[in-house]
Design a protein around this motif. Structure first.
Motif, short mmCIF file in Angstrom:
data_model
loop_
_atom_site.label_atom_id
_atom_site.label_comp_id
_atom_site.label_asym_id
_atom_site.label_seq_id
_atom_site.Cartn_x
_atom_site.Cartn_y
_atom_site.Cartn_z
N LEU A 6 0.88 -1.13 0.06
CA LEU A 6 0.00 -0.08 0.16
C LEU A 6 0.92 1.14 -0.08
O LEU A 6 0.46 2.21 -0.53
CB LEU A 6 -0.92 0.16 1.15
CG LEU A 6 -2.05 -1.01 1.03
CD1 LEU A 6 -2.77 -0.91 2.53
CD2 LEU A 6 -2.88 -0.75 0.15
N ILE A 7 2.01 1.24 0.86
CA ILE A 7 2.76 2.40 0.89
C ILE A 7 3.69 2.50 -0.55
O ILE A 7 3.37 3.51 -1.00
CB ILE A 7 3.98 2.08 1.99
CG1 ILE A 7 3.15 2.34 3.12
CG2 ILE A 7 4.98 3.28 1.73
CD1 ILE A 7 2.86 3.49 3.77
N LEU A 9 2.54 1.73 -3.37
CA LEU A 9 1.24 2.13 -4.37
C LEU A 9 0.86 3.43 -4.25
O LEU A 9 0.70 4.29 -5.07
CB LEU A 9 0.06 1.03 -4.26
CG LEU A 9 -0.96 1.35 -5.24
CD1 LEU A 9 -0.35 0.99 -6.67
CD2 LEU A 9 -2.16 0.41 -5.04
N ALA A 10 0.96 3.78 -2.99
CA ALA A 10 0.43 5.26 -2.54
C ALA A 10 1.71 6.25 -3.02
O ALA A 10 1.40 7.47 -3.13
CB ALA A 10 0.26 5.58 -0.97
N PRO A 13 0.68 8.38 -6.62
CA PRO A 13 -0.02 9.67 -6.69
C PRO A 13 0.63 10.58 -5.45
O PRO A 13 0.65 11.90 -5.90
CB PRO A 13 -1.43 9.32 -5.93
CG PRO A 13 -1.21 8.16 -5.41
CD PRO A 13 0.08 7.31 -6.01
N ALA A 14 1.40 10.26 -4.60
CA ALA A 14 2.22 11.28 -3.79
C ALA A 14 3.16 11.94 -4.41
O ALA A 14 3.21 13.43 -4.46
CB ALA A 14 2.85 10.64 -2.60
N CYS A 54 1.96 13.64 1.41
CA CYS A 54 2.75 12.93 0.39
C CYS A 54 3.97 13.00 0.90
O CYS A 54 4.88 11.90 0.57
CB CYS A 54 2.69 14.18 -0.82
SG CYS A 54 1.20 14.31 -1.65
N ILE A 57 4.32 9.98 3.20
CA ILE A 57 4.23 8.62 2.19
C ILE A 57 5.51 8.45 1.49
O ILE A 57 6.04 7.44 1.54
CB ILE A 57 3.10 8.74 1.30
CG1 ILE A 57 1.83 8.61 1.92
CG2 ILE A 57 3.28 7.49 0.24
CD1 ILE A 57 0.61 9.03 1.15
#
Length: 78
Positions: A6-7, A9-10, A13-14, A54, A57
């Protein structure tokens, strides 16, 4: 999907939002500069909050990728 996935993948967009804020990459091209300008017109508190999230992340993802932090739950480590 575990926390590491998840990190990571995030991070996509970050990084895109960070590039949008700074006006670099595709957002620095004259064709897409309008996206950067419209983002900069948002309220400062909203932009700063988004950039803080952002940044956290991106730092968490970088630490995971470099092996300096293990973000997997303890049940997965056995």
């Amino acid at each position: 999907m575990d926390l590491t996935g998840l990190i990571l993948l995030a991070m996509l967009p970050a990084m895109a939002l960070t590039m949008l804020n700074l006006g670099i990459g595709p957002f620095g091209h004259p064709k897409f500069i309008r996206h950067h300008v419209s983002y900069r017109k948002r309220p400062a508190i909203m932009r700063h909050t988004i950039q803080l999230v952002c940044g956290l992340i991106l730092v968490a993802g970088a630490l995971q990728l470099l092996g300096l932090a293990d973000l997997t739950p303890s049940s997965h480590n056995q």
